[in-house]
Scaffold this active site. Sequence first.
Site, PDB file in Angstrom:
ATOM      1  N   ASP A  80      31.373 -13.517 -34.519  1.00 13.66           N
ATOM      2  CA  ASP A  80      32.105 -14.247 -33.481  1.00 13.66           C
ATOM      3  C   ASP A  80      33.567 -13.815 -33.404  1.00 13.66           C
ATOM      4  O   ASP A  80      34.067 -13.093 -34.268  1.00 13.66           O
ATOM      5  CB  ASP A  80      32.011 -15.760 -33.729  1.00 13.66           C
ATOM      6  CG  ASP A  80      32.256 -16.139 -35.196  1.00 13.66           C
ATOM      7  OD1 ASP A  80      32.769 -15.299 -35.947  1.00 13.66           O
ATOM      8  OD2 ASP A  80      31.936 -17.270 -35.575  1.00 13.66           O
ATOM      9  N   ASN A 149      29.960 -29.022 -40.667  1.00  7.09           N
ATOM     10  CA  ASN A 149      29.092 -29.726 -39.719  1.00  7.09           C
ATOM     11  C   ASN A 149      27.776 -28.963 -39.501  1.00  7.09           C
ATOM     12  O   ASN A 149      27.004 -29.279 -38.610  1.00  7.09           O
ATOM     13  CB  ASN A 149      29.809 -29.942 -38.378  1.00  7.09           C
ATOM     14  CG  ASN A 149      30.191 -28.629 -37.696  1.00  7.09           C
ATOM     15  OD1 ASN A 149      29.879 -27.553 -38.192  1.00  7.09           O
ATOM     16  ND2 ASN A 149      30.855 -28.715 -36.572  1.00  7.09           N
ATOM     17  N   HIS A 151      27.514 -25.778 -38.738  1.00  8.89           N
ATOM     18  CA  HIS A 151      27.533 -24.674 -37.777  1.00  8.89           C
ATOM     19  C   HIS A 151      27.359 -23.332 -38.476  1.00  8.89           C
ATOM     20  O   HIS A 151      27.663 -23.165 -39.655  1.00  8.89           O
ATOM     21  CB  HIS A 151      28.765 -24.719 -36.868  1.00  8.89           C
ATOM     22  CG  HIS A 151      30.041 -24.263 -37.493  1.00  8.89           C
ATOM     23  ND1 HIS A 151      31.271 -24.594 -36.992  1.00  8.89           N
ATOM     24  CD2 HIS A 151      30.299 -23.490 -38.586  1.00  8.89           C
ATOM     25  CE1 HIS A 151      32.207 -24.034 -37.724  1.00  8.89           C
ATOM     26  NE2 HIS A 151      31.651 -23.368 -38.699  1.00  8.89           N
ATOM     27  N   GLU A 156      27.811 -24.703 -32.694  1.00 10.07           N
ATOM     28  CA  GLU A 156      28.138 -26.065 -33.114  1.00 10.07           C
ATOM     29  C   GLU A 156      26.925 -26.984 -32.982  1.00 10.07           C
ATOM     30  O   GLU A 156      25.954 -26.633 -32.309  1.00 10.07           O
ATOM     31  CB  GLU A 156      29.281 -26.590 -32.235  1.00 10.07           C
ATOM     32  CG  GLU A 156      30.550 -25.747 -32.276  1.00 10.07           C
ATOM     33  CD  GLU A 156      31.355 -25.945 -33.559  1.00 10.07           C
ATOM     34  OE1 GLU A 156      30.817 -26.461 -34.552  1.00 10.07           O
ATOM     35  OE2 GLU A 156      32.537 -25.569 -33.563  1.00 10.07           O
TER      36      GLU A 156
END
Length: 249
Positions: A80, A149, A151, A156
Site C-alpha cells: 500500500d 483493528n 486490518h 479496514e
Amino acid sequence: MTFILDNFIRGMGMKIIFTDSYDQMSRRAANIISAQIILHPQTVLGLATGTTPIGTYQQLINWYEKGDLDFSQVITFNLDEYYGLSGEHPQSYRYFMDTYLFNQININKKNIHIPNGMTSDIDAECAGYDQAIEDAGGIDLQLLGIGRNGHIGFNEPGSSYEKLTHLVTLTENTIQANARLFAKKEEVPTKALTMGMKSIMHAKRILLIANGPAKIQILNQALYGSITPEVPASILQLHPDLTVIASQK
Ligand code: PGA
C-alpha cells in the site's frame, strides 16, 4: 523458547510460531524470506510497512552484507501507499522502504513496485498494479503485519473480500495509530491505495508477523474467531499456506 503449533482444526495450511522477543520474531521471519530467495532467486515478494517488519528487514540486510543473500533478481510489490504523498515524503511508504530496505541491498530498482500515491488516474493506477503482479507471475511470498483493528494492508474492517488494488478511506482508528509518525494528526493522509484482500489471498504463501501483547487479542480473533470482513485478517484462515510468527512480549 520458540515452539511451533500446527493448527489442524481451521486452516490445514496454518502454522503458528510463537517467539519470546521481537528479535526472535524478526529472525524467524527473515529466515523464511531468505530461504525463499535462496531457493528461487527470481522470487516475487509482497512487502509490508509499519514498525513490525523493520527488524525483519534489518536481518535481511545483515545477511546481504555478509554475502549470504542476493536480491539482484528479486521482484517486490508493496501492499500500500498513502494517497497524496509522493515517494520523497518522509512518511510515504516508498520512502520507508527505501530507508529500511531497498537502499541497503542490491535490488534492481526496476523490480520495485509500490502504488503511486500521486497518481491522477486512480483506476488506471490500481488496474496497472494488478496487471504488473499478474505479469510477474503472482506473489510467491507475501509479508504482512496486522493492525490492532485486524486490518491487513489498508483493508479496514468492513472491506470487501472481493477487491484487488483499490483506493480506501482510512478509519479514525488507523489515522490515530499512524499519527505518531506525523508532526500533526491533521497531516496524516485520510486515503490510501492498497492491495485488496483478494490480491493478498492470491499470494502463494503468506507470512504474517505480529509483535507484542498489544497484537495478541486481535491475532486470536483473526486466527480462531469467525471469518468476517469486520476482522479483515480472519480470511487468512482460509489461505492454504499461512505462517504466523508472533512475539508474545
Ligand atoms: P505496525 O502496523 O507494524 O506499525 O504495528 C501494522 C499494521 O497496521 O499493519
